[in-house]
Enzyme design. Structure first.
Site, short mmCIF file in Angstrom:
data_model
loop_
_atom_site.label_atom_id
_atom_site.label_comp_id
_atom_site.label_asym_id
_atom_site.label_seq_id
_atom_site.Cartn_x
_atom_site.Cartn_y
_atom_site.Cartn_z
N PRO A 113 0.79 -1.22 0.00
CA PRO A 113 0.00 0.00 0.00
C PRO A 113 0.83 1.29 0.00
CG PRO A 113 -0.16 -1.11 2.12
CD PRO A 113 0.51 -2.06 1.17
N ASN A 114 0.36 2.22 -0.80
CA ASN A 114 0.90 3.58 -0.91
C ASN A 114 2.19 3.69 -1.72
OD1 ASN A 114 -1.17 4.88 0.79
ND2 ASN A 114 -0.25 3.67 2.43
N ARG A 156 4.67 11.12 -2.46
CA ARG A 156 4.42 10.78 -1.06
C ARG A 156 5.67 11.07 -0.23
NH1 ARG A 156 4.62 4.59 1.19
NH2 ARG A 156 4.01 5.04 3.33
N TYR A 213 10.92 9.34 1.15
CA TYR A 213 10.96 8.27 0.13
C TYR A 213 11.62 8.70 -1.19
CZ TYR A 213 7.79 5.79 3.27
OH TYR A 213 7.26 5.16 4.36
N ASN A 263 8.14 -5.61 -1.16
CA ASN A 263 8.04 -4.48 -0.24
C ASN A 263 6.57 -4.42 0.17
OD1 ASN A 263 7.91 -2.11 1.20
ND2 ASN A 263 9.06 -0.89 -0.28
N ALA A 291 3.29 -0.97 4.68
CA ALA A 291 2.73 -0.98 6.04
C ALA A 291 2.27 -2.36 6.48
CB ALA A 291 1.56 0.01 6.12
N HIS A 302 4.18 -4.51 9.01
CA HIS A 302 4.07 -4.28 10.45
C HIS A 302 2.78 -4.81 11.04
CE1 HIS A 302 7.38 -1.72 9.34
NE2 HIS A 302 6.59 -0.90 8.65
N ASP A 337 1.57 -15.16 6.43
CA ASP A 337 1.19 -16.54 6.11
C ASP A 337 1.38 -16.84 4.63
OD1 ASP A 337 0.54 -17.03 8.74
OD2 ASP A 337 -1.64 -16.94 8.46
N GLU A 365 12.80 -9.50 1.37
CA GLU A 365 12.04 -8.38 1.92
C GLU A 365 12.80 -7.09 1.67
OE1 GLU A 365 11.64 -8.46 6.16
OE2 GLU A 365 10.59 -6.53 6.20
N HIS A 376 12.81 -2.73 1.90
CA HIS A 376 12.24 -1.44 2.30
C HIS A 376 13.15 -0.34 1.79
CE1 HIS A 376 9.26 -3.33 4.81
NE2 HIS A 376 10.22 -4.13 5.25
N LEU A 377 12.54 0.71 1.27
CA LEU A 377 13.31 1.85 0.79
C LEU A 377 14.02 2.54 1.95
CD1 LEU A 377 10.44 3.11 -1.49
CD2 LEU A 377 12.66 2.33 -2.34
N ARG A 406 12.87 4.56 12.32
CA ARG A 406 11.75 5.51 12.21
C ARG A 406 10.84 5.40 13.44
NH1 ARG A 406 9.27 4.87 6.40
NH2 ARG A 406 8.12 6.68 7.18
N ARG A 433 7.01 0.95 13.60
CA ARG A 433 7.59 0.28 12.42
C ARG A 433 8.62 -0.78 12.81
NH1 ARG A 433 5.58 3.39 8.12
NH2 ARG A 433 5.23 5.53 8.79
C1 DQA Z 1 8.36 1.03 3.61
C2 DQA Z 1 8.47 1.23 5.12
C3 DQA Z 1 7.13 0.99 5.78
O1 DQA Z 1 7.24 1.21 7.19
C4 DQA Z 1 6.09 1.95 5.24
O2 DQA Z 1 4.82 1.67 5.80
C5 DQA Z 1 6.04 2.00 3.76
C6 DQA Z 1 7.28 1.91 3.00
C7 DQA Z 1 9.68 1.37 2.89
O3 DQA Z 1 9.83 0.98 1.74
O4 DQA Z 1 10.53 2.05 3.47
O5 DQA Z 1 4.98 2.21 3.17
O6 DQA Z 1 8.08 -0.33 3.35
#
Ligand code: DQA
Length: 153
Positions: free
Chosen positions: A15-16, A23, A28, A79, A82, A85, A92, A103, A105-106, A112, A116
Site C-alpha cells: 500500500p501507498n 508521497r 521516500y 516491499n 505498512a 508491520h 502466512d 524483503e 524497504h526503501l 523511524r 515500524r
Molecule cells: C516502507 C516502510 C514501511 O514502514 C512503510 O509503511 C512504507 C514503506 C519502505 O519501503 O521504506 O509504506 O516499506
C-alpha cells in the site's frame, strides 16, 4: 553450468507505494513507482531475469499476488510496506510459498517511528534489504540472481 534459461522474478509493492514520488519525498525520494518499474526492468534484463512488476493497496490482493509469484516465479522481491508491520495474512502467504522471498524497504523502518519496529515478515523471508532507497531494488535483484544461478564449476 548455467542452463541459459531466463528465470522469472516478481517484484511486488504494498500500500501507498504507487504514490512514490509525491508521497513524503523527504523520506521516500522523488522517484515515482513507474520510474522504479522502468529501472527494475532494465536491471532485470541485464541480469537475464524476466520481471513481473506490480503493486496493490489491498491486503487480500497482495496475498493473491504472493500466491501467484509462488506458482509461477523463481523468486520474489517484496516491499509489503505498512502490511510488514500489521499483516498476519501477508506473513502466512510468504510462508506458504516455496520460492526465495527478499524483503525490501526503501527506508530503514527500525530507524523511524517505534510502531515500524514490529515486523511480521523478517523471520519468514530469505533475506532483507532496507534503507538503500531505490538502489535497494538493484541489490535485491543481484542477490536474487546469484541465489537462482547455479554455481559453475
Ligand atoms: C516502507 C516502510 C514501511 O514502514 C512503510 O509503511 C512504507 C514503506 C519502505 O519501503 O521504506 O509504506 O516499506
Amino acid at each position: 553450468m548455467s542452463t541459459g534459461k531466463t528465470q522469472i522474478v516478481h517484484i511486488l509493492g504494498g500500500p501507498n507505494l504507487g504514490r512514490l514520488g509525491s508521497r513524503k519525498p523527504e523520506i521516500y525520494g522523488f522517484t515515482t513507482w513507474a520510474e522504479v518499474s522502468e529501472l527494475c526492468q532494465g536491471w532485470a534484463a541485464d541480469l537475464d531475469l524476466e520481471l513481473v512488476f506490480d503493486q496493490t493497496d489491498g491486503e487480500g490482493e497482495l496475498v493473491r499476488m504472493i500466491h501467484r509469484a509462488g506458482d509461477g516465479a523463481a523468486g520474489l522481491i517484496l516491499n509489503a510496506a505498512a502490511y510488514t508491520h500489521t499483516s498476519v495474512a501477508v506473513r502466512d502467504a510468504v510462508e506458504a510459498v516455496s520460492i526465495p522471498v527478499i524483503e525490501l524497504h526503501l527506508t530503514n523502518p527500525d530507524a523511524r517511528e517505534p510502531f515500524r519496529r514490529q515486523n511480521l515478515l523478517a523471520d519468514v523471508v530469505t533475506a532483507g534489504i532496507r534503507g538503500f532507497g531505490v538502489q535497494g531494488y538493484l541489490m535485491a535483484l543481484e542477490g536474487l540472481a546469484s541465489m537462482l544461478t547455479p554455481a559453475e564449476d
